[in-house]
Design an enzyme around this catalytic site. Structure first.
Site, PDB file in Angstrom:
ATOM      1  N   CYS A   1      89.629  70.734  46.343  1.00 21.18           N
ATOM      2  CA  CYS A   1      88.426  70.545  45.523  1.00 21.18           C
ATOM      3  C   CYS A   1      88.219  69.060  45.199  1.00 21.18           C
ATOM      4  O   CYS A   1      89.009  68.455  44.479  1.00 21.18           O
ATOM      5  CB  CYS A   1      88.587  71.386  44.264  1.00 21.18           C
ATOM      6  SG  CYS A   1      87.645  70.897  42.839  1.00 21.18           S
TER       7      CYS A   1
ATOM      8  N   CYS B   1      87.857  68.066  41.575  1.00 26.08           N
ATOM      9  CA  CYS B   1      89.149  68.115  40.867  1.00 26.08           C
ATOM     10  C   CYS B   1      89.910  66.806  41.050  1.00 26.08           C
ATOM     11  O   CYS B   1      90.522  66.286  40.112  1.00 26.08           O
ATOM     12  CB  CYS B   1      90.005  69.267  41.385  1.00 26.08           C
ATOM     13  SG  CYS B   1      89.253  70.887  41.172  1.00 26.08           S
TER      14      CYS B   1
END
Lengths: 105, 283
Positions: free
Chosen positions: A30, A33
């Site tokens: 991600c 993230c």
């Protein structure tokens, strides 16, 4: 202090301790993230001794992510006295997290 | 990877900004989706670009692209999802990837922040813009992909491969969708559910699902950079193409009418120069 990396056991222990705990649910696949990671690490240093700041890898801890209804990552959940008090979904500037931390120290 | 300048958008404005910034010896990355989503690609013939009458849109884009490549402009394919500013740098997430830059040029074209009913309310509660980020959280469950970009079928295929039960909703049936992914024609979309998503209504037909991936060609600048000022729905800029956030510049269709290539290229030039100057002043 470095950011803590929780498994289920460490997570349960941290949130039941009573003080404010901030947990970042994330995964390596991600991009947002990754972008948030330095913010979380910075906060872990700034709030050392005042708040517990850690991360849960949803890839390793799928059951935890499911239990807390994490449907998009990053999701940052705040706990106090063992209960969820707030959550922020997506990447936010550091102020969004410090506002909640400061109000609950 | 850290660059001097990140350009969001690989059309005439973005590539022009990138070329100008390279001429000032700045490292540049252009982040853009599929060329087929750009209006220039869809233009059969362009009659008002100075010196190149009757040129085909894809050909002109290809020339712009080659020029940028020859100048050492780097490219990343994908959709910019967020931009975050921290300690004087900008961090941009692109799917599972990330880039860092000292200044940003927004050139995504016309990307309005108009959302479907129920979309904003369910962001993070079943609505996602990133299949690679959130797909794993929906393994074994029903998801709907609202395909509004040329890359959306690939992302739908990815979701199916990791174990989601995918239904694909779009105005037209796309090419490249895996067999086994049902297609549903849908123009008017509504996201359903109380706290979390329970379904999608597509042209009146209800599809039950736990997640909906809304995949547009580009994320609106105000969603990329919360707090960015608009004027009449377009990114507000001054004569230096500077947006309301220091270090952020904008060019092309995202700044307003006329939506023309010459204007985009000109604005890109100014944005590229000014972004380079901004870096020189702030280093």
């Amino acid at each position: 202090m470095a950011t803590l990396h929780f498994n289920k056991e460490g997570f349960d222990k941290a949130i039941s301790a009573g003080g404010i705990t901030m947990v970042d649910f994330w995964a390596s696949w991600c991009g947002p993230c990754k972008m948030l990671a330095p913010v979380i690490d910075d906060l872990a240093g700034r709030y050392e001794g005042k708040a517990v700041i850690g991360k849960v890898n949803v890839d390793d801890e799928q059951a935890l992510a499911g239990e807390y209804g994490v449907m998009s990552i990053p999701t940052v959940i705040f706990f106090k006295g063992g209960r969820e008090i707030d959550r922020k979904v997506g990447v936010m500037p550091a102020d969004a997290y410090t506002a909640i931390l400061d109000a609950n120290l | 990877m850290a660059y001097d300048i990140a350009v969001i958008g690989g059309g005439p404005a973005g590539l022009s900004a990138a070329v100008q910034a390279r001429q000032r010896n700045k490292s540049v990355v252009v982040i853009s989706g599929d060329d087929r989503d750009g209006p220039i690609y869809k233009t059969e013939r362009i009659d008002n670009y100075l010196g190149l009458p009757q040129i085909r849109g894809p050909e002109l884009l290809e020339r712009f692209r080659k020029h940028a490549d020859s100048m050492g402009v780097e490219r990343k394919t994908g959709r910019a999802l967020n931009i975050m500013q921290m300690n004087g740098a900008f961090y941009i997430s692109i799917g599972s990837d990330m880039a860092q830059a000292g200044a940003v040029v927004l050139a995504p074209g016309v990307a309005r922040g108009v959302k479907y009913p129920g979309e904003a309310e369910h962001l993070g509660a079943g609505v996602s813009y990133c299949a690679t980020c959130d797909g794993m959280l929906y393994r074994g469950r029903d998801v709907v992909v609202v395909g509004r970009s040329s890359e959306a079928p690939e992302e739908a295929n990815f979701l199916q491969e990791i174990g989601c039960r995918v239904t694909y909703v779009a105005p037209r049936e796309p090419e490249g969708l895996h067999g086994g992914i049902p297609f549903v024609k849908g123009v008017r979309i509504e996201v359903l559910g109380e706290k979390a998503v329970t379904g999608v209504r597509a042209d009146g037909r209800e599809l039950s699902c736990a997640g909906v991936f809304i995949l547009r060609a580009a994320i609106a600048p105000t969603d990329l950079l919360p707090g960015l000022a608009l004027r009449d729905g377009y990114v507000a800029v001054d004569r230096d193409m500077a947006a309301s956030i220091p270090g952020v510049f904008a060019a092309g269709d995202c700044t307003g009418l006329p939506l023309q290539i010459s204007k985009a290229v000109g604005e890109g030039l100014v944005a590229g120069h000014r972004a380079a100057e901004y870096l020189d002043k702030h280093k």
